[in-house]
Design a protein around this motif. Structure first.
Motif, PDB file in Angstrom:
ATOM      1  N   THR A 149      -4.585   7.714  -7.327  1.00 23.62           N
ATOM      2  CA  THR A 149      -5.303   7.503  -6.069  1.00 23.62           C
ATOM      3  C   THR A 149      -5.826   8.830  -5.522  1.00 23.62           C
ATOM      4  O   THR A 149      -6.980   8.935  -5.088  1.00 23.62           O
ATOM      5  CB  THR A 149      -4.369   6.833  -5.041  1.00 23.62           C
ATOM      6  N   PRO A 204      -5.006   6.199   2.105  1.00 23.73           N
ATOM      7  CA  PRO A 204      -4.981   5.292   3.239  1.00 23.73           C
ATOM      8  C   PRO A 204      -4.991   6.080   4.556  1.00 23.73           C
ATOM      9  O   PRO A 204      -4.343   7.121   4.651  1.00 23.73           O
ATOM     10  CB  PRO A 204      -3.673   4.521   3.064  1.00 23.73           C
ATOM     11  N   SER A 243     -12.530   4.555  -2.979  1.00 23.54           N
ATOM     12  CA  SER A 243     -11.068   4.436  -2.912  1.00 23.54           C
ATOM     13  C   SER A 243     -10.491   5.804  -2.678  1.00 23.54           C
ATOM     14  O   SER A 243     -11.075   6.822  -3.020  1.00 23.54           O
ATOM     15  CB  SER A 243     -10.421   3.832  -4.138  1.00 23.54           C
ATOM     16  N   THR A 274       0.829  -1.217   0.000  1.00 20.87           N
ATOM     17  CA  THR A 274       0.000   0.000   0.000  1.00 20.87           C
ATOM     18  C   THR A 274       0.855   1.254   0.000  1.00 20.87           C
ATOM     19  O   THR A 274       0.439   2.296  -0.465  1.00 20.87           O
ATOM     20  CB  THR A 274      -0.924   0.059   1.235  1.00 20.87           C
ATOM     21  N   LYS A 275       2.069   1.162   0.559  1.00 19.65           N
ATOM     22  CA  LYS A 275       2.881   2.367   0.645  1.00 19.65           C
ATOM     23  C   LYS A 275       3.850   2.502  -0.527  1.00 19.65           C
ATOM     24  O   LYS A 275       4.791   3.284  -0.465  1.00 19.65           O
ATOM     25  CB  LYS A 275       3.671   2.361   1.954  1.00 19.65           C
TER      26      LYS A 275
END
Lengths: 262, 199
Positions: B186, B174, B171, A48-49
């Motif tokens: 993203t 994070p 989406s 994810t990173k």
């Protein structure tokens, strides 16, 4: 450890496909502008990173910095030029047609690092057309396939006879012979497609969109069947994505039957 | 090369995903030195998995018996179905404790380049579940990658005529991350899916 300096190079390219490698890496196959097809490792891209994030998904047009590795090159930096993926994936017919474009490009470049600028430009053009949605996805695909075959040296004969060159148009069409054939040259089992279909294919090949878009569903269907048969003949092993292309923007049908006859 | 049984064990272990020849050798020697009760438990666990675990007849999650734990649970709402690619995804969503409906496991995503089309997934089975009218909402939770997005687009088009509420997982950034490190795709999606804060 050897201390030979890594050779860095920079190029732009379209990501054709990705394969998982180990825990968090991926092998990306990229068709580049200057270096042809390159297979390179993108390290840590599945985390994810990851610094690459979503940039190295198929359909992405990216500016890459790579260094030559022992067997595969390694991606060190990636910047998006334009990402066609999200727009194309949101439109199912465009997605299936686009996947067939990518698979064809991958299969037509047998040798890695053999420059194929014309094919690269064709792929970028096809993806742009698919994401702009100005033309039916099925027609964009067929036009791409015809032109990609021409670039690869397999331009189908749509006017003069494929064997003896007698001036056309001819009524007979033979996939093994490479297109239209005259009465004398026609091998047994050659097809007799409608002359309008051949004109439709000519329009697609030459980029005459006005004529191509004016075509009827019946011609589009027959035309894409012929294109698929020609491509499968040249590639020997069939494309996996071609039978899955969704042509519901034309009319529902089964393509598989046509392909197996080829 | 080792003799017979040891080498066979190393070869078998080496076929597991993520286990290379060195790791296989390390595990094999660990098992050789382990207590026989420990090894017995491992063998029993492997055999039970083989014999007892199958796919739930309703949602195709892994299950012991006819139906999985979630489909058997009467407290879970029957009007919402969450569509996922793999049984692993059910576990991931269950960990959030946010969802109280039922699941449907497709068994993958549409990927023409791998030769996987809608007919290779449990799409027909999903449509059958939606037909009887108890389900009013469908949440599509396929992976946020290309194949997952395409599968979501396909399903949305397919169930459109049924008149259900269809949604797609959001989406974006994070939680706990830094904005400046987000890639532009993203971050763009996060902008697209931004929501109003009610003061």
């Amino acid at each position: 450890m050897s201390t030979t300096p890594k050779s860095l190079y920079r190029d732009e390219g379209v990501v054709l496909r990705t394969q998982k490698l180990g825990e968090a890496d991926r092998i990306v196959t990229v068709l580049t502008r200057r270096h042809g097809k390159v297979r390179a490792v993108a390290k840590g891209v599945r985390r994810t990173k990851s610094k690459f994030g979503a940039r190295l998904e198929p359909f992405s047009h990216v500016d890459l910095q790579l260094y030559t590795g022992r067997s595969l090159d390694v991606v060190s930096q990636a910047e998006s030029i334009r990402s066609y993926g999200s727009v194309i994936a949101a439109d199912y017919p465009a997605y299936t047609a686009g996947t067939a474009v990518l698979e064809t490009a991958d299969r037509l470049t047998a040798e890695e690092k053999e420059p194929s600028l014309r094919l690269f430009l064709l792929v970028v053009g096809a993806l742009r057309a698919l994401s702009d949605r100005t033309r039916p996805a099925g027609l964009v695909l067929d036009a791409f396939l015809l032109r990609a075959m021409s670039v690869a040296g397999w331009e189908p004969a749509l006017g003069d006879c494929a064997r003896c060159g007698t001036e056309g148009p001819h009524r007979h069409f033979s996939v093994p012979a490479g297109g239209s054939v005259c009465r004398e040259c026609r091998p047994t089992g050659s097809a007799m497609p409608s002359p309008v279909t051949i004109e439709h294919l000519e329009a697609l090949l030459s980029g005459d969109w006005e004529r191509a878009e004016a075509s009827e569903n019946a011609q589009r269907r027959e035309g894409s069947g012929l294109v698929a048969a020609l491509l499968q003949w040249h590639l020997e092993r069939g494309l996996r994505s071609l039978p899955l292309v969704d042509r519901s923007d034309v009319a529902p049908r089964r393509e598989a039957g046509l392909l197996s006859e080829a | 090369m080792y003799e017979g049984a040891v080498q066979d064990l190393i070869d078998e272990l080496g076929r597991l995903p993520g286990v290379g020849p060195k790791s296989a050798q390390r595990i094999a020697f660990h098992l050789l030195a382990a207590e026989s009760a420990d090894v017995g438990r491992l063998v029993a666990a492997l055999q039970r998995v083989q014999a007892e675990v199958r796919f739930c007849v309703t949602c195709y999650n892994v299950a012991e018996g006819e139906q999985c734990r979630i489909c058997r649970d009467p407290r879970r709402s029957t009007d919402v179905i969450c569509v996922v690619e793999e049984p692993k995804d059910v576990v991931a969503i269950e960990r959030t404790r946010e969802f109280r409906g039922r699941y449907h496991v497709l068994g993958g995503a549409i990927s023409p380049i791998e030769g996987v089309g809608p007919d290779d997934l449990r799409v027909k089975e999903l449509m059958t579940r939606l037909m009887d009218g108890t389900v009013t909402e469908l949440i599509i939770a396929t992976d946020p990658n290309l194949e997952g997005e395409a599968t979501a687009a396909y399903l949305a088009r397919l169930v459109g005529p049924l008149g259900l509420a269809v949604s797609r997982l959001a989406s974006g950034l994070p939680v706990g991350g830094d904005l400046e490190y987000a890639d532009e795709i993203t971050l763009g999606r996060a902008f697209e899916g931004r929501r109003r804060i009610d003061a």
